[in-house]
Design an enzyme around this catalytic site. Structure first.
Site, PDB file in Angstrom:
ATOM      1  N   GLU A  72      42.501  75.057  14.416  1.00  0.00           N
ATOM      2  CA  GLU A  72      41.701  75.588  15.518  1.00  0.00           C
ATOM      3  C   GLU A  72      41.739  74.686  16.744  1.00  0.00           C
ATOM      4  OE1 GLU A  72      37.948  76.200  13.671  1.00  0.00           O
ATOM      5  OE2 GLU A  72      38.405  78.280  13.188  1.00  0.00           O
ATOM      6  N   GLY A 285     -11.422  62.422  16.903  1.00  0.00           N
ATOM      7  CA  GLY A 285     -12.050  61.311  17.606  1.00  0.00           C
ATOM      8  C   GLY A 285     -12.872  60.385  16.738  1.00  0.00           C
ATOM      9  N   GLU A 312       1.274  62.796  18.130  1.00  0.00           N
ATOM     10  CA  GLU A 312       0.356  63.357  19.113  1.00  0.00           C
ATOM     11  C   GLU A 312       0.337  62.590  20.423  1.00  0.00           C
ATOM     12  OE1 GLU A 312      -3.390  63.741  17.156  1.00  0.00           O
ATOM     13  OE2 GLU A 312      -3.018  65.831  16.680  1.00  0.00           O
ATOM     14  N   ARG A 452      -6.951  54.423  -6.288  1.00  0.00           N
ATOM     15  CA  ARG A 452      -6.400  54.267  -7.631  1.00  0.00           C
ATOM     16  C   ARG A 452      -6.252  52.793  -7.980  1.00  0.00           C
ATOM     17  NH1 ARG A 452      -1.881  58.894  -6.937  1.00  0.00           N
ATOM     18  NH2 ARG A 452      -3.166  60.658  -7.507  1.00  0.00           N
TER      19      ARG A 452
END
Lengths: 575, 112
Positions: A72, A285, A312, A452
């Protein structure tokens, strides 16, 4: 680590490592040596690149030269295309590590006039292989022949011969094929190449695209059967063998500080376990990022490396905000111990996130990874996928002994504990931050929901953000519940005043006693004085009396003298 | 195709066009002395003698001996006949047993 493991297991057939990140793990060693492999997939899914990287890595890492026969793209196009991935093909060609051969077939130029075969292709390929001693071959995309040659019967017979010939040559080959409607490849190449079939896929779901790879078949070998996400980026291919991980990771009993002293105290005074997974969840918050930043800072102070994924905030915004509570992150970024990686969760699909996480973790080799926050992944109703994603990330980090801290935003409307329950089982230490509303105030409370392997505190502490960072205060628990904020301050003031009152009382009592003592002492003094005078009087009287007696005695004696009486008689009478 | 030629006898035009080229350079790519190669050469020789007598040259290239020559002319099938001159370059694959297709391929016959 897994490579070593694979070597010890009985090897079914010899394999040639591709050098493609993660792929060798899925296939447990690579592609079958000396056999052709079919790589199929739709347009733009990375077939050519897969082949090229196989050759380049083979030439550079495994000293196996390779031939790329393209049906190709021209050689120049190929060289340009992979230059963007940092592969210098020209150099490899000059050093006889790679040979390119572009086979151009123009239907309009060709006239069929009877019997023929594709021997010329064999000769060209054979020549290229022999000229550099190639061990690897890529044919991309041999299906173009079907468009160029009208006689399919000859073509199919020749293809069959070609793949046999490749096997005889003993080269490890990749044959690429375009995906068909119902078959793996448009021209049914899988019919000829049946040792190993790899399918690449490029799917778009909910506007985010994910590349996936699947080993459809691998004759004579076990392999991962799942669909694995993969990435194509500036360093080439990388596949994620994510679900091949078992629960076999080594655990550490080393403890690391959370960066918040009071919190460490709640966790047996030592902090988190190294390599554990920590979740900080809470409403908006509430201080989740602050908790994470504390942890990051503490780690950097210990000289550990931290990779911080923020989904964020931008890194600069985060650093500025943390500065306001006295956490200085910037110096650590400059030192190279802390690295931020900020992307919007919607930027790519979940699988891609996983892939990106893997990539950066492998690159940066952190001791601690922070994902802030994880719930933003949950844009659509994809709870299951998100869970799987997190499980994979957790597993991956655990295997690498990396401590992970996730933050999670929970909606205040619903129960904070149940909303995260989906990932609860993955978490080792879960800190819950919650707001406590009381007397028209909203205050922060923190407690260890679970941890734990340690006897954690069961107390709720008030979580206060000061300009010296996060502080945890003891909270008052009274009849009306936990007292926080100004209620706590009022309570403290109340207690303080009570103490003050008592102190006053003691002072008062002390003074009282002193006064009484002085009173008594004064009394005693007066009495002594009185007694003194009385005593003197008495002494004087006694003396007078004695004098009197003496005088009387004298008188008697003189009287007796005058009467010539015996002294004894007179005395008797006198007494 | 020029519009003035449209209504003329195509075959005559082709013939005439063919005649205008006085130099035909043909290359036949083969792999050794295979039956297909021998057939192809015999067929080619015959066609050339009939159509292009005296103004053609045939170069036979054996790829088994010169494998590096295959790439230059983009040879993938054998036998392949390449018309180097007159331009444009034409490729005819097969043993040239279908004479009509060969003539079409060499532009000695119109395609229809």
């Amino acid at each position: 680590m897994s490579k070593a493991k694979h070597k010890t297991s009985p090897v079914s057939i010899p394999k040639s490592p591709t050098g493609i990140q993660g792929f060798d793990e899925i296939t447990m060693g690579g592609l079958p040596t000396g056999r052709p492999t079919l790589v199929c997939g739709g347009a733009g899914c990375g077939k050519t690149l897969f082949g090229l990287e196989f050759l380049v890595r083979g030439a550079t890492q495994f000293d196996e030269p390779g031939v790329f026969m393209s049906f190709e793209e021209t050689n120049e196009e190929l060289i340009m295309n992979v230059a963007s991935l940092g592969f210098d093909l020209n150099d490899l060609i000059d050093n006889k590590k790679i040979a390119l051969d572009h086979v151009h077939i123009e239907r309009s130029e060709i006239e069929e006039t009877g019997e023929y075969d594709l021997e010329a292709l064999f000769i060209r390929l054979g020549y290229a292989i022999d000229s550099i001693g190639a061990k690897r071959v890529v044919l991309d995309t041999i299906e173009s022949l079907f468009a160029g040659l009208p006689n399919q019967l000859i073509l199919r017979a020749e293809l069959r011969r070609l793949f046999r010939w490749l096997k005889v040559k003993g080269v490890t080959a990749i044959i690429t094929g375009e995906r068909g409607d119902e078959t793996l490849t448009r021209q049914g190449l899988e019919e000829y190449v049946s040792d190993c079939v790899i399918m690449l896929d490029h799917r778009v779901t909910e506007q985010t695209s994910t590349r996936r790879l699947r080993v459809v078949k691998f004759r004579g070998s076990t392999h991962g059967t799942n669909e694995y996400p993969f990435l194509i980026d500036e360093s080439g291919f990388s596949v994620l063998p994510v679900t091949s991980l078992g629960l076999e990771h080594i655990v550490s009993s080393e403890r690391i500080s959370s960066g918040i002293k009071a919190l460490d105290e709640m966790l047996e005074g030592k902090g988190y376990y190294r390599g554990s997974t920590i979740l900080v969840s809470g409403t908006a918050g509430i201080g989740k990022t602050s908790t994470a930043a504390h942890f990051a800072e503490a780690a950097c102070k210990r000289g550990e490396r931290v990779l911080y994924f923020c989904f964020e905030e931008s890194p600069n915004q985060l650093m500025r905000n943390m500065l306001s509570i006295g956490i200085k992150l910037e110096p650590w970024v400059k030192k190279g111990l802390l690295r931020f990686q900020a992307t919007r969760p919607t930027f790519y699909g979940l699988e891609m996130h996983l892939a990106v996480t893997h990539k950066y973790v492998n690159e940066f080799k952190p001791d601690i990874v922070i994902l802030d926050p994880i719930n933003t992944f949950d844009v659509a109703d994809k709870e299951f996928e998100v869970r799987t994603l997190l499980m994979r990330i957790v597993d991956f980090l655990k295997v690498n002994q990396i401590t992970a801290l996730f933050t999670s935003l929970t909606s205040s409307a619903c129960n904070t504990e149940s909303s995260d329950v989906g990932i609860s089982s993955l978490i080792d230490t879960w800190l819950l931050l919650r707001d406590i509303e009381l007397n028209g105030e909203r205050n922060r409370g923190m407690y260890v929901l679970k941890s734990r392997g340690m006897a954690n505190s069961n107390q709720i502490r008030e979580f206060v953000l000061t300009n010296r960072g996060v502080e945890l205060r003891d909270v008052y628990i009274g009849a009306s519940g936990v007292l926080t904020g100004s209620a706590r301050i009022a309570q403290e003031a109340h207690e303080n005043s009570e103490v003050l009152t008592r102190k006053h009382e003691i002072e008062f009592k002390k003074r009282e006693i002193a006064r009484k003592r002085r009173e008594v002492e004064a009394k005693v003094a007066t009495m002594l004085a009185d007694f003194g005078s009385e005593e003197a009087e008495a002494v004087k009287i006694i003396a007078d009396e004695q004098e009197m007696i003496a005088r009387l005695e004298q008188d008697k004696k003189e009287m007796a003298k005058s009467r010539k009486a015996k002294v004894g008689d007179i005395v008797t009478n006198n007494i | 195709m020029k519009q003035t030629d449209v209504n003329t006898d195509k075959r005559a035009r082709e013939k005439q066009q063919g005649d205008t080229h006085d130099k035909w350079v043909l290359r036949l790519y083969v792999a050794g002395q295979s039956p297909k190669a021998l057939t192809a050469f015999a067929n080619l020789k015959k066609i050339c003698e009939e159509q292009l007598k005296g103004k053609y040259s045939i170069e036979v290239i054996d790829l088994l001996e010169n494998p590096q020559k295959g790439a230059a002319d983009q040879i993938f099938a054998l036998p392949t006949l390449v018309r180097k001159l007159p331009v444009p370059v034409r490729k005819i694959i097969g043993d040239l047993s279908n004479t009509e297709r060969v003539l079409i391929g060499l532009d000695l016959l119109p395609a229809d």
